[in-house]
Design a protein around this motif. Structure first.
Motif, PDB file in Angstrom:
ATOM      1  N   MET A 171       0.948  -1.114  -0.046  1.00  0.00           N
ATOM      2  CA  MET A 171       0.014  -0.088   0.108  1.00  0.00           C
ATOM      3  C   MET A 171       0.862   1.132  -0.098  1.00  0.00           C
ATOM      4  O   MET A 171       0.383   2.383  -0.792  1.00  0.00           O
ATOM      5  N   PHE A 172       2.080   1.182   0.674  1.00  0.00           N
ATOM      6  CA  PHE A 172       2.775   2.336   0.596  1.00  0.00           C
ATOM      7  C   PHE A 172       3.483   2.820  -0.396  1.00  0.00           C
ATOM      8  O   PHE A 172       3.635   4.036  -1.043  1.00  0.00           O
ATOM      9  N   GLN A 173       3.548   1.581  -1.505  1.00  0.00           N
ATOM     10  CA  GLN A 173       3.934   1.958  -2.849  1.00  0.00           C
ATOM     11  C   GLN A 173       2.835   2.607  -3.452  1.00  0.00           C
ATOM     12  O   GLN A 173       3.153   3.390  -4.516  1.00  0.00           O
ATOM     13  N   LEU A 174       1.636   1.876  -3.481  1.00  0.00           N
ATOM     14  CA  LEU A 174       0.647   2.373  -4.420  1.00  0.00           C
ATOM     15  C   LEU A 174       0.155   3.723  -4.058  1.00  0.00           C
ATOM     16  O   LEU A 174      -0.293   4.507  -4.939  1.00  0.00           O
ATOM     17  N   VAL A 175       0.339   4.286  -2.486  1.00  0.00           N
ATOM     18  CA  VAL A 175      -0.104   5.593  -2.335  1.00  0.00           C
ATOM     19  C   VAL A 175       1.193   6.609  -2.675  1.00  0.00           C
ATOM     20  O   VAL A 175       1.083   7.645  -2.514  1.00  0.00           O
ATOM     21  N   TYR A 179       7.314   7.540  -6.535  1.00  0.00           N
ATOM     22  CA  TYR A 179       8.827   7.676  -5.902  1.00  0.00           C
ATOM     23  C   TYR A 179       9.302   6.139  -6.120  1.00  0.00           C
ATOM     24  O   TYR A 179       8.635   5.376  -6.155  1.00  0.00           O
ATOM     25  N   GLU A 180      10.827   6.164  -5.829  1.00  0.00           N
ATOM     26  CA  GLU A 180      11.291   4.748  -5.801  1.00  0.00           C
ATOM     27  C   GLU A 180      12.167   4.919  -4.597  1.00  0.00           C
ATOM     28  O   GLU A 180      12.573   5.776  -4.028  1.00  0.00           O
ATOM     29  N   PHE A 181      12.304   3.711  -3.782  1.00  0.00           N
ATOM     30  CA  PHE A 181      12.925   3.670  -2.549  1.00  0.00           C
ATOM     31  C   PHE A 181      14.217   2.497  -2.723  1.00  0.00           C
ATOM     32  O   PHE A 181      13.972   1.403  -3.086  1.00  0.00           O
ATOM     33  N   SER A 182      15.073   3.034  -2.022  1.00  0.00           N
ATOM     34  CA  SER A 182      16.359   2.217  -2.105  1.00  0.00           C
ATOM     35  C   SER A 182      16.075   1.298  -0.780  1.00  0.00           C
ATOM     36  O   SER A 182      15.606   1.681   0.139  1.00  0.00           O
ATOM     37  N   ASP A 183      17.211   0.562  -0.610  1.00  0.00           N
ATOM     38  CA  ASP A 183      17.253  -0.211   0.526  1.00  0.00           C
ATOM     39  C   ASP A 183      17.660   0.518   1.564  1.00  0.00           C
ATOM     40  O   ASP A 183      16.993   0.303   2.806  1.00  0.00           O
ATOM     41  N   THR A 184      18.312   1.244   1.349  1.00  0.00           N
ATOM     42  CA  THR A 184      18.761   2.113   2.628  1.00  0.00           C
ATOM     43  C   THR A 184      17.662   3.118   3.174  1.00  0.00           C
ATOM     44  O   THR A 184      17.376   3.214   4.459  1.00  0.00           O
ATOM     45  N   THR A 342      13.215  12.996   1.442  1.00  0.00           N
ATOM     46  CA  THR A 342      12.285  12.941   0.430  1.00  0.00           C
ATOM     47  C   THR A 342      12.895  12.030  -0.550  1.00  0.00           C
ATOM     48  O   THR A 342      13.848  12.303  -1.117  1.00  0.00           O
ATOM     49  N   PRO A 343      12.066  10.921  -1.108  1.00  0.00           N
ATOM     50  CA  PRO A 343      12.731  10.099  -2.074  1.00  0.00           C
ATOM     51  C   PRO A 343      12.892  10.494  -3.335  1.00  0.00           C
ATOM     52  O   PRO A 343      12.150  11.430  -3.741  1.00  0.00           O
ATOM     53  N   LYS A 344      13.408   9.750  -4.102  1.00  0.00           N
ATOM     54  CA  LYS A 344      13.605  10.469  -5.741  1.00  0.00           C
ATOM     55  C   LYS A 344      12.369   9.993  -6.362  1.00  0.00           C
ATOM     56  O   LYS A 344      11.665   8.914  -6.384  1.00  0.00           O
ATOM     57  N   ILE A 345      12.039  10.782  -7.348  1.00  0.00           N
ATOM     58  CA  ILE A 345      11.047  10.555  -8.334  1.00  0.00           C
ATOM     59  C   ILE A 345      11.335   9.724  -9.021  1.00  0.00           C
ATOM     60  O   ILE A 345      12.575   9.254  -9.753  1.00  0.00           O
ATOM     61  N   SER A 346      10.120   8.664  -9.455  1.00  0.00           N
ATOM     62  CA  SER A 346      10.314   7.301  -9.990  1.00  0.00           C
ATOM     63  C   SER A 346      10.623   7.740 -11.374  1.00  0.00           C
ATOM     64  O   SER A 346       9.822   8.642 -12.062  1.00  0.00           O
ATOM     65  N   ALA A 347      11.662   7.142 -12.357  1.00  0.00           N
ATOM     66  CA  ALA A 347      11.566   7.326 -13.764  1.00  0.00           C
ATOM     67  C   ALA A 347      10.383   6.903 -14.240  1.00  0.00           C
ATOM     68  O   ALA A 347       9.992   7.648 -15.360  1.00  0.00           O
ATOM     69  N   GLY A 348       9.905   5.992 -13.904  1.00  0.00           N
ATOM     70  CA  GLY A 348       8.490   5.516 -14.675  1.00  0.00           C
ATOM     71  C   GLY A 348       7.597   6.605 -14.494  1.00  0.00           C
ATOM     72  O   GLY A 348       6.561   6.688 -15.340  1.00  0.00           O
ATOM     73  N   PHE A 349       7.409   7.256 -13.239  1.00  0.00           N
ATOM     74  CA  PHE A 349       6.518   8.370 -12.877  1.00  0.00           C
ATOM     75  C   PHE A 349       6.487   9.333 -14.095  1.00  0.00           C
ATOM     76  O   PHE A 349       5.818  10.172 -14.386  1.00  0.00           O
ATOM     77  N   ALA A 519       9.451  -1.661 -12.140  1.00  0.00           N
ATOM     78  CA  ALA A 519       8.065  -1.072 -11.472  1.00  0.00           C
ATOM     79  C   ALA A 519       7.428  -1.102 -12.751  1.00  0.00           C
ATOM     80  O   ALA A 519       7.888  -1.507 -13.685  1.00  0.00           O
ATOM     81  N   ALA A 520       6.147  -0.660 -12.379  1.00  0.00           N
ATOM     82  CA  ALA A 520       5.028  -0.888 -13.724  1.00  0.00           C
ATOM     83  C   ALA A 520       5.646  -0.113 -14.675  1.00  0.00           C
ATOM     84  O   ALA A 520       5.322  -0.237 -15.884  1.00  0.00           O
ATOM     85  N   GLY A 521       6.258   1.039 -14.524  1.00  0.00           N
ATOM     86  CA  GLY A 521       6.668   2.083 -15.566  1.00  0.00           C
ATOM     87  C   GLY A 521       7.958   1.815 -15.962  1.00  0.00           C
ATOM     88  O   GLY A 521       8.612   2.515 -17.025  1.00  0.00           O
ATOM     89  N   GLY A 522       8.484   0.555 -15.586  1.00  0.00           N
ATOM     90  CA  GLY A 522       9.887   0.005 -16.225  1.00  0.00           C
ATOM     91  C   GLY A 522      11.237   0.469 -15.296  1.00  0.00           C
ATOM     92  O   GLY A 522      12.239  -0.182 -15.508  1.00  0.00           O
ATOM     93  N   SER A 523      11.020   1.264 -14.372  1.00  0.00           N
ATOM     94  CA  SER A 523      12.257   1.396 -13.588  1.00  0.00           C
ATOM     95  C   SER A 523      12.233   0.413 -12.698  1.00  0.00           C
ATOM     96  O   SER A 523      11.643  -0.220 -12.143  1.00  0.00           O
ATOM     97  N   GLU A 524      13.585   0.093 -12.283  1.00  0.00           N
ATOM     98  CA  GLU A 524      14.064  -0.681 -10.956  1.00  0.00           C
ATOM     99  C   GLU A 524      13.866  -0.325  -9.841  1.00  0.00           C
ATOM    100  O   GLU A 524      14.318   0.853  -9.580  1.00  0.00           O
ATOM    101  N   VAL A 525      13.383  -1.202  -8.945  1.00  0.00           N
ATOM    102  CA  VAL A 525      12.964  -0.783  -7.445  1.00  0.00           C
ATOM    103  C   VAL A 525      14.041  -1.269  -6.615  1.00  0.00           C
ATOM    104  O   VAL A 525      14.287  -2.553  -6.569  1.00  0.00           O
TER     105      VAL A 525
END
Length: 565
Positions: A171-175, A179-184, A342-349, A519-525
């Motif tokens: 759910m956190f990803q869906l809302v 963004y994309e989130f690293s392990d750190t 603040t995390p990075k904006i996802s390339a897919g987004f 990710a759905a948009g093609g970027s690596e999560v």
């Protein structure tokens, strides 16, 4: 004077002996009765013979031979065992049926709850649910596995923690799909779990309800299964030689004196059967304690630990939790962003992908109760418990009252005109008490009170152990049994509401390979999902969006853990 007295005695004996001999001139009635038992009529002498060789019955003139006495002894063994076996079989059948009814009911409730949730969530959340349905399928599989095998197979607290953690990750990803989130970053989120309450109070309340009701249900069903097992094992206990000898004397020595219609006196029968069933009677104390504990737990199932009232609306409760997360998603996200950056904006987004396609916008819609599947062929838990409580009450003192039950048959005489072991007359001896210790004064059966039966003693121990489990389940605690533990001997589960009851187990991170994905948009999560090994296998076929959601769920568990601690 003494010589005259001696002559009188000799004369009396001679007269009596002559009378007996005259009386047994014809053994036709004995021949007919003996033959009706399936024996060879030629075994019976045509008239009375000298009974000195007999080992059990009176040794005067007799219609019995040693061979007949041996065969009738075997028949006696069969006849005293038959009514006890019949009563035991009836008891086994009664509670085998009750076990099957309860077990079927609980399993159907679990299955129907899963069907109901699937139907509701497809209608409410559409593809968002379908893409993540493996999470809920695994949830119900784990509940079923816990019901069947207990804490040896599933740690209920840990399983529930993993479920909510995985749900939060997705759910956190869906809302926050932009963004994309690293392990750190996910590790940082985990450190801030104490500040978050994403699903409201639903996880805590549901954990307590599920723990109590599942422990009560599975322990009660196990208790129902134990009753036929105990009765069956006790039925294998053989009668002692002294018991068979006493039964022969009671049932068939009248044949030897030509009195085939003479029935044993009732009190005589009671003493014989109490001697024969002395060890079985010693089961009664633990048997009754066990039945009391079963009755108390049945009342728990009717009330605060009602399995049906927890499972039937579980779809609504989980949906309420999802609504809480949805409504509080901005606050939860802001707290995470403030603490972790603040995390990075996802390339897919950044690609011109529709926000409508990628964000969680579904809302809960009321679900019609009429649409729920019918559970357990239309029965209810209340109806089942009412019926079984009556059966439990009726089964009390089963073992100690077996002699009374056996000695009211048609073959036993209630009056004074009966066989007392030596003649047709009143039985004068007192009726002794039940149990092994009382048999020291049994006038009819020689019982060694220093050698209790091993099988009976082992079943007493089994009943005692199960009673402890039932009492623990009454308090919401699952005592791990030898048959379903992992060797640790620990207690698992708890029904309490104190702070120690809210501890959740952290979920180990999966491999880097499992964390990777598109990710759905093609970027690596680069998230770090914490996935149960069973769940990871079942999730392998989830779509790329589901894989991305899985990656985000890792933060949820840690967030929820700290809050609940």
């Amino acid at each position: 004077m003494k010589s005259l007295l001696a002559l009188c005695v000799v004369w009396t004996v001679a007269v009596v002996s002559g009378t007996e001999e005259q009386k047994l001139n014809n053994c036709n009635e004995v021949r007919a009765a003996y033959s009706s038992k399936g024996f060879n009529v030629n075994d019976v002498p045509s008239k009375g013979v000298n009974g000195v060789p007999l080992k059990v019955c009176p040794q005067g003139y007799s219609c019995c031979t040693v061979e007949m006495e041996e065969k009738l002894s075997q028949q006696s063994h069969t006849e005293i065992k038959a009514p006890v076996s019949k009563l035991s079989t009836s008891l086994q059948s009664t509670f085998k049926q009750r076990h099957d009814h309860f077990d079927k009911f609980f399993r159907e409730l679990l299955k129907n709850a899963e069907i109901s949730l699937d139907s509701m969530f497809v209608k409410t959340y559409g593809m968002m649910y379908v893409q993540n349905s493996a999470l809920f399928k695994n949830f119900f599989q784990s509940l079923t596995q816990y019901y069947v095998s207990g804490s040896a197979a599933v740690n209920l607290d840990s399983m529930l923690s993993e479920f909510w953690a995985d749900l939060l990750e997705r759910m956190f990803q869906l809302v926050n799909v932009q963004y994309e989130f690293s392990d750190t970053y996910m590790d940082c989120v985990s450190r801030h779990t104490e500040e978050l309450q994403p699903f409201g109070d639903v996880p805590r309340k549901l954990r307590i309800q599920l723990t109590r009701s599942f422990i009560a249900a599975r322990t009660f069903v196990r208790g129902l299964a134990l009753m036929p097992e105990v009765a069956n094992k006790v039925s294998t206990v053989s009668a002692s030689p002294s018991c068979v000898r006493a039964a022969m004397k009671m049932l068939y020595c009248p044949y030897c004196s030509g009195q085939v219609a003479l029935k044993p006196c009732q009190n005589y029968c009671l003493n014989v059967m109490r001697g024969c069933l002395a060890n079985q009677a010693d089961l009664d104390t633990e048997w009754n304690n066990f039945l009391d504990a079963m009755h108390s737990l049945a009342e728990r199932l009717e009330g605060p630990f009602n399995f049906e009232s927890v499972m039937d609306p579980i779809d609504v409760k989980i949906s309420d939790a999802i609504m809480n997360m949805q409504e509080n998603s901005m606050q939860v996200s802001q707290k995470v962003f403030q603490g972790c950056g603040t995390p990075k904006i996802s390339a897919g987004f950044r690609s011109k992908r529709s926000v409508k396609e990628s964000t969680f916008t579904s809302r809960f819609r009321p679900y019609s109760p009429e649409a729920r599947p019918t559970t357990a062929a239309g029965t209810s838990l209340d109806r089942l418990t009412i019926e079984v409580k009556k059966k439990l009450k009726h089964a009390k003192k089963f073992w100690s009252t077996l002699p009374e039950t056996v000695c009211v048959s048609e073959g036993i005489a209630a009056g004074d005109e009966c066989w007392n072991g030596t003649a047709k007359s009143r039985y004068e001896s007192d009726v002794i008490g039940s149990g092994l210790a009382n048999q020291i004064s049994n006038p009819d059966v020689d019982v060694d009170i220093t050698k209790p039966d091993i099988v009976i003693r082992s079943q007493i121990a089994v009943l005692k152990e199960m009673t402890s489990r039932l009492k623990a389940a009454h308090s919401g605690v699952d005592i791990t049994a030898e048959s379903d533990d992992d060797g640790s001997g620990d207690e698992s589960g708890s029904g309490c509401d104190g702070p120690n009851c809210d501890m959740y187990f952290s979920v180990p991170p999966t491999s880097d390979k499992e964390r990777g994905g598109k990710a759905a948009g093609g970027s690596e999560v680069a998230g770090s999902p914490r996935v149960n090994p069973v769940q990871s296998n079942n999730s392998a076929g989830v779509t790329s969006r589901g894989s991305m959601a899985l990656a985000l769920c890792g933060l949820a568990l840690a967030l929820l853990v700290s809050r609940l601690r």
